[in-house]
Design a protein around this motif. Structure first.
Motif, PDB file in Angstrom:
ATOM      1  N   ALA A 231       0.826  -1.207   0.000  1.00  0.00           N
ATOM      2  CA  ALA A 231       0.000   0.000   0.000  1.00  0.00           C
ATOM      3  C   ALA A 231       0.859   1.255   0.000  1.00  0.00           C
ATOM      4  CB  ALA A 231      -0.925  -0.004   1.219  1.00  0.00           C
ATOM      5  N   GLY A 232       0.512   2.199  -0.859  1.00  0.00           N
ATOM      6  CA  GLY A 232       1.178   3.494  -0.886  1.00  0.00           C
ATOM      7  C   GLY A 232       2.529   3.517  -1.557  1.00  0.00           C
ATOM      8  N   VAL A 233       2.960   2.400  -2.160  1.00  0.00           N
ATOM      9  CA  VAL A 233       4.273   2.338  -2.806  1.00  0.00           C
ATOM     10  C   VAL A 233       4.090   2.012  -4.283  1.00  0.00           C
ATOM     11  CG1 VAL A 233       6.474   1.119  -2.923  1.00  0.00           C
ATOM     12  CG2 VAL A 233       5.469   1.657  -0.701  1.00  0.00           C
ATOM     13  N   THR A 234       4.667   2.838  -5.137  1.00  0.00           N
ATOM     14  CA  THR A 234       4.708   2.561  -6.574  1.00  0.00           C
ATOM     15  C   THR A 234       6.144   2.242  -6.945  1.00  0.00           C
ATOM     16  OG1 THR A 234       2.855   4.053  -7.038  1.00  0.00           O
ATOM     17  CG2 THR A 234       4.267   3.467  -8.887  1.00  0.00           C
ATOM     18  N   LEU A 235       6.350   1.078  -7.538  1.00  0.00           N
ATOM     19  CA  LEU A 235       7.697   0.658  -7.907  1.00  0.00           C
ATOM     20  C   LEU A 235       8.119   1.374  -9.195  1.00  0.00           C
ATOM     21  CD1 LEU A 235       7.455  -3.162  -7.174  1.00  0.00           C
ATOM     22  CD2 LEU A 235       7.997  -1.272  -5.636  1.00  0.00           C
ATOM     23  N   PRO A 236       9.388   1.720  -9.333  1.00  0.00           N
ATOM     24  CA  PRO A 236       9.845   2.493 -10.491  1.00  0.00           C
ATOM     25  C   PRO A 236       9.809   1.674 -11.783  1.00  0.00           C
ATOM     26  CG  PRO A 236      11.711   1.847  -9.135  1.00  0.00           C
ATOM     27  CD  PRO A 236      10.487   1.456  -8.377  1.00  0.00           C
ATOM     28  N   TYR A 237       9.928   2.386 -12.899  1.00  0.00           N
ATOM     29  CA  TYR A 237       9.843   1.771 -14.223  1.00  0.00           C
ATOM     30  C   TYR A 237      10.967   0.766 -14.450  1.00  0.00           C
ATOM     31  CZ  TYR A 237      13.691   4.709 -15.962  1.00  0.00           C
ATOM     32  OH  TYR A 237      14.920   5.298 -16.164  1.00  0.00           O
ATOM     33  N   GLN A 238      10.732  -0.151 -15.405  1.00  0.00           N
ATOM     34  CA  GLN A 238      11.705  -1.198 -15.704  1.00  0.00           C
ATOM     35  C   GLN A 238      12.256  -1.105 -17.127  1.00  0.00           C
ATOM     36  OE1 GLN A 238      12.737  -3.160 -13.182  1.00  0.00           O
ATOM     37  NE2 GLN A 238      11.302  -1.942 -11.954  1.00  0.00           N
ATOM     38  N   GLY A 239      11.841  -0.095 -17.861  1.00  0.00           N
ATOM     39  CA  GLY A 239      12.348   0.070 -19.225  1.00  0.00           C
ATOM     40  C   GLY A 239      11.509   1.063 -19.997  1.00  0.00           C
ATOM     41  N   PHE A 240      11.671   1.053 -21.308  1.00  0.00           N
ATOM     42  CA  PHE A 240      10.981   2.003 -22.175  1.00  0.00           C
ATOM     43  C   PHE A 240      10.236   1.258 -23.281  1.00  0.00           C
ATOM     44  CE2 PHE A 240      14.833   3.980 -20.567  1.00  0.00           C
ATOM     45  CZ  PHE A 240      14.330   5.130 -19.970  1.00  0.00           C
ATOM     46  N   GLU A 241       9.037   1.720 -23.571  1.00  0.00           N
ATOM     47  CA  GLU A 241       8.261   1.210 -24.701  1.00  0.00           C
ATOM     48  C   GLU A 241       8.334   2.234 -25.820  1.00  0.00           C
ATOM     49  OE1 GLU A 241       4.386  -1.004 -24.314  1.00  0.00           O
ATOM     50  OE2 GLU A 241       3.665   0.795 -25.337  1.00  0.00           O
ATOM     51  N   ILE A 242       8.830   1.820 -26.967  1.00  0.00           N
ATOM     52  CA  ILE A 242       9.059   2.726 -28.094  1.00  0.00           C
ATOM     53  C   ILE A 242       8.120   2.339 -29.225  1.00  0.00           C
ATOM     54  CG2 ILE A 242      10.788   3.684 -29.660  1.00  0.00           C
ATOM     55  CD1 ILE A 242      12.879   2.327 -27.686  1.00  0.00           C
ATOM     56  N   THR A 243       7.283   3.261 -29.669  1.00  0.00           N
ATOM     57  CA  THR A 243       6.382   3.049 -30.799  1.00  0.00           C
ATOM     58  C   THR A 243       6.810   3.975 -31.925  1.00  0.00           C
ATOM     59  OG1 THR A 243       4.550   2.493 -29.314  1.00  0.00           O
ATOM     60  CG2 THR A 243       3.995   3.032 -31.595  1.00  0.00           C
ATOM     61  N   SER A 244       7.218   3.388 -33.037  1.00  0.00           N
ATOM     62  CA  SER A 244       7.666   4.163 -34.191  1.00  0.00           C
ATOM     63  C   SER A 244       6.727   3.880 -35.360  1.00  0.00           C
ATOM     64  CB  SER A 244       9.106   3.795 -34.557  1.00  0.00           C
ATOM     65  OG  SER A 244       9.534   4.513 -35.696  1.00  0.00           O
ATOM     66  N   THR A 245       6.107   4.933 -35.899  1.00  0.00           N
ATOM     67  CA  THR A 245       5.169   4.800 -37.005  1.00  0.00           C
ATOM     68  C   THR A 245       5.751   5.464 -38.241  1.00  0.00           C
ATOM     69  OG1 THR A 245       3.286   4.815 -35.475  1.00  0.00           O
ATOM     70  CG2 THR A 245       2.822   5.232 -37.802  1.00  0.00           C
TER      71      THR A 245
END
Length: 292
Positions: A231-245
């Motif tokens: 509760a009350g804790v958000t874990l940090p990101y684990q990488g990047f999602e890249i969308t190229s159109t």
């Protein structure tokens, strides 16, 4: 009976019209086939150009550092909703028709306690590792984290097991290492028994000030799901999602707008850098202190 000249002229006219009709039908058929071939060739060329542009956009992002990508996106290390958009190449060409890539970059893997963003699903090949990083936020997570971990394996006859290694501690000069194994269906090799790995799994509580949790899949590939129950804790990101159109459009427009001809998209996930699975066994110390 003699055929009159007028009748002969009428027959000749009908014959000529018939020949012209057949020739016209053949000509139309050939024309349609030619137009269809040209259109197909044009579509293939356009598709190839837009796909190449999309892939070039992906490659341009992959050359950038993690720090550079993260600083380009607004928000903190626990924000996976903000996105950074750009184009590649940055400037338009001189031709009337140009191909560009519209790129969107956002973080992924931020684990909140609210569904659906409280789950992180990752496919781990046999003898490969999933590494979760907790220490690249604004500050260290001060307390323990309560996680639920489930996993699935493709072959029921070959159940996979998970081998966890956690590194924690507030001081980089004196870190703690903790190891534990979880096995589906049987309690062998000193692994803890997990009766329902795909549904209930097991609960795991990290040490204080967790930094890295490495999950190794043994005996078979695994689809690992990590759920944050803290509760009350958000874990940090684990990488990047890249969308190229990739977009093939009219370069005389300001930006990429309504006259775009073809679009092709490529989506890539770039994880944070991590050490290979052999690192788990390179540290020969038992559970406990790992002094620098």
């Amino acid at each position: 009976m003699m055929t009159s000249a007028s009748n002969q002229k009428g027959q000749t006219l009908i014959f000529v019209i018939l020949i012209m009709t057949i020739a016209l039908a053949i000509g139309i058929s050939i024309s349609n086939r030619t137009v269809s071939t040209v259109k197909r060739t044009t579509n293939v060329d356009s598709s190839s150009r837009t796909l190449a542009a999309a892939e070039a956009g992906i490659e341009s992002v992959l050359t950038r550092t993690v720090t550079d990508l993260n600083s380009s996106i607004s928000g903190s290390a626990t924000d996976c909703t903000s996105a950074y958009t750009t184009t590649y190449p940055a400037t338009s060409g001189s031709a009337d028709i140009t191909t560009k890539a519209s790129i969107s970059i956002k973080r992924y893997g931020c684990l909140t306690t609210s569904a659906p963003n409280n789950k992180y699903v990752y496919d781990v090949e046999q003898d490969n590792v999933l590494e979760l990083k907790f220490d690249h936020g604004a500050s260290l997570i001060p307390n323990n984290i309560n996680l639920n971990i489930t996993w699935k394996y493709p072959n029921a006859a070959t159940a996979s097991s998970l081998y966890l290694m956690e590194i924690s501690g507030s001081n980089m000069n004196n870190l703690e290492v903790f190891r534990k194994g979880y096995r589906a269906g049987s309690q062998a090799n000193n692994f803890e028994l997990v009766l329902n790995p795909s549904s209930t799994g097991f609960n795991y509580q990290t040490r204080t000030h967790p930094r890295v949790l490495r999950i190794l899949s043994l005996y078979s590939p695994s689809t690992v799901t990590v759920t944050n129950n803290t509760a009350g804790v958000t874990l940090p990101y684990q990488g990047f999602e890249i969308t190229s159109t990739g977009i093939l459009g009219d370069s005389t427009l300001t930006g990429l707008g309504s006259k775009d001809l073809v679009r092709r998209s490529v989506v890539v996930k770039r994880s944070l850098p991590y050490l290979p699975a052999i690192f788990n066994f390179a540290l020969y110390s038992q559970n406990g202190s790992l002094s620098k």
